[in-house]
Design a protein around this motif. Structure first.
Motif, PDB file in Angstrom:
ATOM      1  N   LEU A  74     -14.341   9.754  -5.053  1.00  0.00           N
ATOM      2  CA  LEU A  74     -15.604   9.177  -4.597  1.00  0.00           C
ATOM      3  C   LEU A  74     -16.684  10.245  -4.474  1.00  0.00           C
ATOM      4  O   LEU A  74     -17.792  10.107  -4.995  1.00  0.00           O
ATOM      5  CB  LEU A  74     -15.400   8.474  -3.247  1.00  0.00           C
ATOM      6  N   LEU A  75     -16.336  11.339  -3.792  1.00  0.00           N
ATOM      7  CA  LEU A  75     -17.344  12.382  -3.626  1.00  0.00           C
ATOM      8  C   LEU A  75     -17.706  13.023  -4.967  1.00  0.00           C
ATOM      9  O   LEU A  75     -18.858  13.343  -5.234  1.00  0.00           O
ATOM     10  CB  LEU A  75     -16.858  13.458  -2.647  1.00  0.00           C
ATOM     11  N   SER A  76     -16.682  13.173  -5.810  1.00  0.00           N
ATOM     12  CA  SER A  76     -16.930  13.724  -7.143  1.00  0.00           C
ATOM     13  C   SER A  76     -17.924  12.872  -7.902  1.00  0.00           C
ATOM     14  O   SER A  76     -18.787  13.394  -8.612  1.00  0.00           O
ATOM     15  CB  SER A  76     -15.626  13.776  -7.941  1.00  0.00           C
ATOM     16  N   LEU A  77     -17.776  11.564  -7.775  1.00  0.00           N
ATOM     17  CA  LEU A  77     -18.675  10.683  -8.524  1.00  0.00           C
ATOM     18  C   LEU A  77     -20.094  10.760  -7.979  1.00  0.00           C
ATOM     19  O   LEU A  77     -21.065  10.728  -8.730  1.00  0.00           O
ATOM     20  CB  LEU A  77     -18.151   9.245  -8.480  1.00  0.00           C
ATOM     21  N   ILE A  78     -20.206  10.873  -6.644  1.00  0.00           N
ATOM     22  CA  ILE A  78     -21.545  11.022  -6.061  1.00  0.00           C
ATOM     23  C   ILE A  78     -22.186  12.293  -6.603  1.00  0.00           C
ATOM     24  O   ILE A  78     -23.309  12.296  -7.113  1.00  0.00           O
ATOM     25  CB  ILE A  78     -21.476  11.075  -4.523  1.00  0.00           C
ATOM     26  N   VAL A  83     -25.689  15.229 -10.601  1.00  0.00           N
ATOM     27  CA  VAL A  83     -25.842  16.361 -11.506  1.00  0.00           C
ATOM     28  C   VAL A  83     -25.933  15.921 -12.961  1.00  0.00           C
ATOM     29  O   VAL A  83     -26.723  16.461 -13.736  1.00  0.00           O
ATOM     30  CB  VAL A  83     -24.660  17.342 -11.323  1.00  0.00           C
ATOM     31  N   ILE A  84     -25.134  14.935 -13.342  1.00  0.00           N
ATOM     32  CA  ILE A  84     -25.070  14.569 -14.750  1.00  0.00           C
ATOM     33  C   ILE A  84     -26.131  13.541 -15.112  1.00  0.00           C
ATOM     34  O   ILE A  84     -26.860  13.703 -16.077  1.00  0.00           O
ATOM     35  CB  ILE A  84     -23.667  14.023 -15.088  1.00  0.00           C
ATOM     36  N   SER A  85     -26.212  12.484 -14.327  1.00  0.00           N
ATOM     37  CA  SER A  85     -27.138  11.417 -14.696  1.00  0.00           C
ATOM     38  C   SER A  85     -28.544  11.647 -14.176  1.00  0.00           C
ATOM     39  O   SER A  85     -29.520  11.454 -14.883  1.00  0.00           O
ATOM     40  CB  SER A  85     -26.605  10.076 -14.191  1.00  0.00           C
ATOM     41  N   VAL A  86     -28.656  12.056 -12.919  1.00  0.00           N
ATOM     42  CA  VAL A  86     -29.975  12.276 -12.342  1.00  0.00           C
ATOM     43  C   VAL A  86     -30.498  13.649 -12.709  1.00  0.00           C
ATOM     44  O   VAL A  86     -31.676  13.948 -12.554  1.00  0.00           O
ATOM     45  CB  VAL A  86     -29.910  12.092 -10.803  1.00  0.00           C
ATOM     46  N   GLY A 188     -20.759  15.022 -31.885  1.00  0.00           N
ATOM     47  CA  GLY A 188     -20.674  13.594 -31.609  1.00  0.00           C
ATOM     48  C   GLY A 188     -19.873  13.256 -30.380  1.00  0.00           C
ATOM     49  O   GLY A 188     -19.635  12.093 -30.083  1.00  0.00           O
ATOM     50  N   VAL A 189     -19.468  14.278 -29.659  1.00  0.00           N
ATOM     51  CA  VAL A 189     -18.681  14.035 -28.463  1.00  0.00           C
ATOM     52  C   VAL A 189     -19.610  13.648 -27.323  1.00  0.00           C
ATOM     53  O   VAL A 189     -20.682  14.217 -27.159  1.00  0.00           O
ATOM     54  CB  VAL A 189     -17.885  15.305 -28.100  1.00  0.00           C
ATOM     55  N   LYS A 190     -19.181  12.693 -26.525  1.00  0.00           N
ATOM     56  CA  LYS A 190     -20.011  12.296 -25.397  1.00  0.00           C
ATOM     57  C   LYS A 190     -19.828  13.290 -24.260  1.00  0.00           C
ATOM     58  O   LYS A 190     -18.844  13.239 -23.529  1.00  0.00           O
ATOM     59  CB  LYS A 190     -19.632  10.888 -24.938  1.00  0.00           C
ATOM     60  N   VAL A 191     -20.812  14.181 -24.143  1.00  0.00           N
ATOM     61  CA  VAL A 191     -20.714  15.244 -23.154  1.00  0.00           C
ATOM     62  C   VAL A 191     -20.610  14.684 -21.743  1.00  0.00           C
ATOM     63  O   VAL A 191     -19.777  15.104 -20.943  1.00  0.00           O
ATOM     64  CB  VAL A 191     -21.934  16.179 -23.265  1.00  0.00           C
ATOM     65  N   LYS A 192     -21.456  13.698 -21.434  1.00  0.00           N
ATOM     66  CA  LYS A 192     -21.472  13.174 -20.062  1.00  0.00           C
ATOM     67  C   LYS A 192     -20.121  12.580 -19.700  1.00  0.00           C
ATOM     68  O   LYS A 192     -19.635  12.742 -18.586  1.00  0.00           O
ATOM     69  CB  LYS A 192     -22.556  12.102 -19.934  1.00  0.00           C
TER      70      LYS A 192
ATOM     71  N   ARG B 339     -35.975  12.607  -7.249  1.00  0.00           N
ATOM     72  CA  ARG B 339     -37.363  12.338  -7.587  1.00  0.00           C
ATOM     73  C   ARG B 339     -37.668  12.605  -9.046  1.00  0.00           C
ATOM     74  O   ARG B 339     -38.449  11.905  -9.659  1.00  0.00           O
ATOM     75  CB  ARG B 339     -38.292  13.180  -6.724  1.00  0.00           C
ATOM     76  N   ASN B 340     -37.035  13.645  -9.592  1.00  0.00           N
ATOM     77  CA  ASN B 340     -37.407  14.011 -10.956  1.00  0.00           C
ATOM     78  C   ASN B 340     -37.054  12.917 -11.945  1.00  0.00           C
ATOM     79  O   ASN B 340     -37.765  12.693 -12.912  1.00  0.00           O
ATOM     80  CB  ASN B 340     -36.747  15.341 -11.367  1.00  0.00           C
ATOM     81  N   ILE B 341     -35.980  12.198 -11.676  1.00  0.00           N
ATOM     82  CA  ILE B 341     -35.599  11.149 -12.613  1.00  0.00           C
ATOM     83  C   ILE B 341     -36.581   9.985 -12.510  1.00  0.00           C
ATOM     84  O   ILE B 341     -36.830   9.262 -13.465  1.00  0.00           O
ATOM     85  CB  ILE B 341     -34.140  10.682 -12.372  1.00  0.00           C
ATOM     86  N   ILE B 342     -37.140   9.832 -11.316  1.00  0.00           N
ATOM     87  CA  ILE B 342     -38.139   8.775 -11.165  1.00  0.00           C
ATOM     88  C   ILE B 342     -39.423   9.196 -11.846  1.00  0.00           C
ATOM     89  O   ILE B 342     -40.088   8.413 -12.523  1.00  0.00           O
ATOM     90  CB  ILE B 342     -38.385   8.479  -9.668  1.00  0.00           C
ATOM     91  N   LYS B 343     -39.760  10.461 -11.681  1.00  0.00           N
ATOM     92  CA  LYS B 343     -41.002  10.947 -12.296  1.00  0.00           C
ATOM     93  C   LYS B 343     -40.958  10.799 -13.803  1.00  0.00           C
ATOM     94  O   LYS B 343     -41.959  10.519 -14.441  1.00  0.00           O
ATOM     95  CB  LYS B 343     -41.189  12.430 -11.967  1.00  0.00           C
ATOM     96  N   GLU B 344     -39.762  11.056 -14.351  1.00  0.00           N
ATOM     97  CA  GLU B 344     -39.666  11.034 -15.801  1.00  0.00           C
ATOM     98  C   GLU B 344     -39.641   9.622 -16.358  1.00  0.00           C
ATOM     99  O   GLU B 344     -39.747   9.419 -17.553  1.00  0.00           O
ATOM    100  CB  GLU B 344     -38.402  11.773 -16.249  1.00  0.00           C
ATOM    101  N   ASN B 345     -39.473   8.687 -15.476  1.00  0.00           N
ATOM    102  CA  ASN B 345     -39.462   7.295 -15.894  1.00  0.00           C
ATOM    103  C   ASN B 345     -40.846   6.898 -16.387  1.00  0.00           C
ATOM    104  O   ASN B 345     -41.832   7.070 -15.702  1.00  0.00           O
ATOM    105  CB  ASN B 345     -39.059   6.433 -14.681  1.00  0.00           C
ATOM    106  N   SER B 346     -40.912   6.348 -17.591  1.00  0.00           N
ATOM    107  CA  SER B 346     -42.227   6.153 -18.220  1.00  0.00           C
ATOM    108  C   SER B 346     -43.074   5.110 -17.508  1.00  0.00           C
ATOM    109  O   SER B 346     -44.292   5.228 -17.472  1.00  0.00           O
ATOM    110  CB  SER B 346     -42.053   5.757 -19.688  1.00  0.00           C
ATOM    111  N   SER B 347     -42.452   4.101 -16.929  1.00  0.00           N
ATOM    112  CA  SER B 347     -43.273   3.084 -16.250  1.00  0.00           C
ATOM    113  C   SER B 347     -43.941   3.668 -15.020  1.00  0.00           C
ATOM    114  O   SER B 347     -45.060   3.317 -14.670  1.00  0.00           O
ATOM    115  CB  SER B 347     -42.430   1.871 -15.871  1.00  0.00           C
TER     116      SER B 347
END
Lengths: 299, 370
Positions: A74-78, A83-86, A188-192, B339-347
């Motif tokens: 759970l904490l890892s995913l948070i 780090v990865i998506s945001v 072509g590997v999905k890094v994320k 915040r940065n991900i929101i900022k980068e959001n085009s809308s």
């Protein structure tokens, strides 16, 4: 002095080393995948706490261990999401994750058990030890006997990691990620996806490591019980350059320093306790200094 | 005063963002509390009562803000150079024990000299301790994050040893192990006896202003900021990066130790081991929330002090554990770094461009801010 450096200290090193080595092995893949993850501390704390919670409610050590692993995930995913998506800063995210872990465990400690500070469950559920008679044959190897089952698991994990990193294609990509993420993406590997998987792996092992702290020898949970070990584990990973065996040995060395500190305290050496208690931390500083000098690159 | 506080649109936008972050954090925390089965209104009013009820609570907020502000400045100054000093806690206690020691060892010196001397010594000790990490970073490239944190534990052990051993005051009543009290003449006084606000807050604000000036209006500050933005560019510009890193970490440790010294002079008057647990990470959160802007740290420190005071009151009256504060702080940080991900959001960008006639570029990250 001969009592200090004796068989006893090696045995206790192995015992103390279980949480450190497990967590270190857990963090290897994440490190190799190019993520600086210092939220190991939080993951261990989550594992330690939820192992006690589930153990108290079910009395079953295996369910406790599974939930510890899940808590770590759970904490890892948070952390991973941040780090990865945001794409947030790894260090700030880790600090926030560790804070979150400390806060939520302290909070739930009160919600579930009505206490603050520490909790001792009234059911007994300990991580079992294993008695492998084959080991009793040789004089040195026999030290490895009668240790927590998780220690043997960690030996197994070293082998698994080695096979994965060097013999399995997705392991190659993990190795390549830290050096050349663009190259891996081009193939072509999905890094994320790989990074998330390494974090899940980290969550499982770090959660188990934390559980081994709270249910390994004594069954008790204390707030802040990880006491900086998570950061030591991270140092071990860097020191071992993400190589399974080296990282394991580095973590074992820190366990040795910790063990030495505890034993010297019992021996009653003329040094003040605090000097001895500081050995693990000073070793970590020396280790990171040496590791950085050897690595010669800033990550 | 030679400088003008740049209150322009960028700063307002920054502040607005932080307010939104707070809303998010309160919202999520509120949900957690609700789900746990507590009465949200009761909790919230207990919390607010703990801060705003009367002068006494208000004074408590200001009293606790002092170490947070100065600690926050210590973290902030390092972070401007992209250096992570998370060993604040150890440096804080080192400063505290040095101040306590010099405070009770010497007497019959002019009080002002005594205070200055004690605080200066505290700052130097703290600075040297952090300087170790600086040297390791500069010459071995050893990550200061780990070294400052590990050395913090060592520092705590050192101060514990000192107060249990050589500096222990045998005449202490009760179970607290402490040093002797510092001489009366050098207590940093309160404004009025019944409220706990003390002169430390003035020192904290002055320190913040000084650091703000140095960072933004001196060449040294420029070099520090350059170090944070782009060390490579800094090196090209002739800045001795290694030396600067050591100096910045020294200053950071010195300020943290200074915070410890003030806490001893103003409130504790003696040293007790680990008398302010959590000051390390609290300072980090304060600095992060203020985007490492020293002036912002003043407000951030006050805010987190209010948070802490309110939470303590909340715990007393409603039994919601104080650990909730840590959760709240972590959500604040999560919200901030999102915040940065929101900022980068085009809308979002389109909305922004509609609101403002010219395109205002909200810069990512913090070290660009004044």
């Amino acid at each position: 002095m001969s009592e200090l450096i004796s068989i006893g200290i090696f045995v206790s090193t192995l015992r103390v080393g279980v949480p450190l080595c497990l967590a270190a092995l857990g963090g290897i893949l994440t490190y190799r995948a190019g993520i600086i993850d210092i939220s190991i501390e939080g993951k261990m704390l989550m594992g330690a706490f939820f192992a006690i919670v589930v153990g108290q409610y079910t009395g079953n050590i295996w369910l406790a261990l599974i939930s510890a692993a899940l808590a770590g995930i759970l904490l890892s995913l948070i952390f991973g999401f941040m780090v990865i998506s945001v794409k947030a800063n790894e260090i700030v995210s880790a600090i926030a994750s560790n804070l979150f872990a400390a806060g939520i465990t302290g909070y739930l400690l009160y919600i579930f058990f009505g206490v603050t500070g520490s909790f001792k469950p009234d059911k007994i559920f300990r991580i079992p030890s294993l008695n492998i008679e084959a080991l009793e044959v040789l004089p040195v190897i026999e030290l490895l006997n009668n240790q927590s089952i998780l220690l043997y698991v960690s030996f197994f994990v070293i082998i698994i990691l080695w096979i994965y990193l060097y013999k399995i294609p997705s392991g190659y990509y993990v190795r390549a990620l830290a050096e050349n993420p663009e190259g891996v993406r081009t193939v072509g590997v999905k890094v994320k996806k790989i990074q998330y998987i390494t974090l899940i792996w980290s969550g499982v092992l770090c959660g188990l490591a934390g559980a081994s702290l709270s249910t390994g020898i004594l069954s008790v949970f204390t707030e802040e019980m990880i006491a900086g070990r998570g950061y030591m584990v991270f140092t071990a990973i860097v020191f071992g350059r993400g190589e399974p065996l080296f990282v394991f040995l580095a973590a074992l060395f820190f366990a040795f320093a910790d063990s030495f500190a505890i034993r010297s305290q019992m021996m009653g050496l003329p040094l003040p306790i605090q000097a001895i208690q500081s050995t693990p931390y000073i070793s970590t500083v020396i280790a990171i200094a040496l590791a950085s000098k050897l690595n010669k690159k800033s990550y | 005063m030679k400088f003008i506080f740049k209150l322009n649109l960028n700063v307002l936008a920054e502040i607005l963002q932080q307010v939104m972050v707070l809303f998010v954090a309160f919202f999520v925390t509120g949900i957690v509390i609700l789900v746990s089965g507590y009465d949200l209104k009761e909790i919230f009013s207990a919390f607010l009562n703990g801060i705003f009820k009367d002068m006494y609570t208000f004074a408590t907020v200001i009293r606790w803000a002092v170490p947070l502000i100065i600690g926050g400045i210590a973290v902030a100054i390092a972070f401007r150079a992209k250096l992570w000093n998370i060993g604040i806690e150890g440096q804080f206690y080192l400063g505290a024990v040095v101040t306590a020691y010099l405070g009770f060892t010497f007497s019959s010196i002019s009080p002002v000299v005594h205070i200055l001397f004690s605080l200066a010594a505290a700052a130097i000790v703290g600075g040297l301790w952090a300087g170790i990490s600086g040297v390791l970073r500069a010459y071995l490239n050893a990550d200061e994050l780990i070294t400052t944190f590990m050395l913090s534990f060592v520092a705590i052990l050192i101060t514990t040893y000192l107060v249990l051993g050589p500096l222990r005051y045998p005449g202490a009543q009760g179970t607290t192990v402490r040093t002797q009290f510092i001489e009366d003449a050098i207590n940093l006084p309160r404004f009025v006896p019944q409220y706990s606000i003390n002169y430390g807050i003035i020192l904290a604000i002055v320190a913040a202003l000084i650091v703000y000036y140095v960072i933004n209006y001196t060449s040294f500050g420029y070099e520090v900021r350059m170090l944070g933005t782009s060390p490579g560019f800094a090196r090209l510009g002739g800045i001795n990066v290694n030396q600067k890193r050591i100096i910045v970490l020294f200053l950071s440790g010195a300020i943290a130790a200074f915070a410890g010294g003030i806490e001893v002079l103003a409130v504790r008057r003696a040293f007790v081991t680990q008398f302010m647990p959590g000051i390390g990470f609290d300072s980090i959160v304060v600095a992060l929330f203020a985007n490492s802007n020293p002036i912002g740290v003043i407000f951030s420190g006050l805010f987190f002090s209010a948070l802490r005071t309110g939470a303590a009151a909340m715990e007393r009256t409603t039994e919601v554990p104080r650990a909730m504060v840590a959760v709240f702080q972590s959500i604040i940080i999560f919200a901030m770094i999102s915040r940065n991900i929101i900022k980068e959001n085009s809308s979002f960008k389109q909305l922004k461009n509609k609101l403002f006639k010219k395109e205002i570029i909200l810069e990512e990250g913090d070290v660009f801010k004044n």
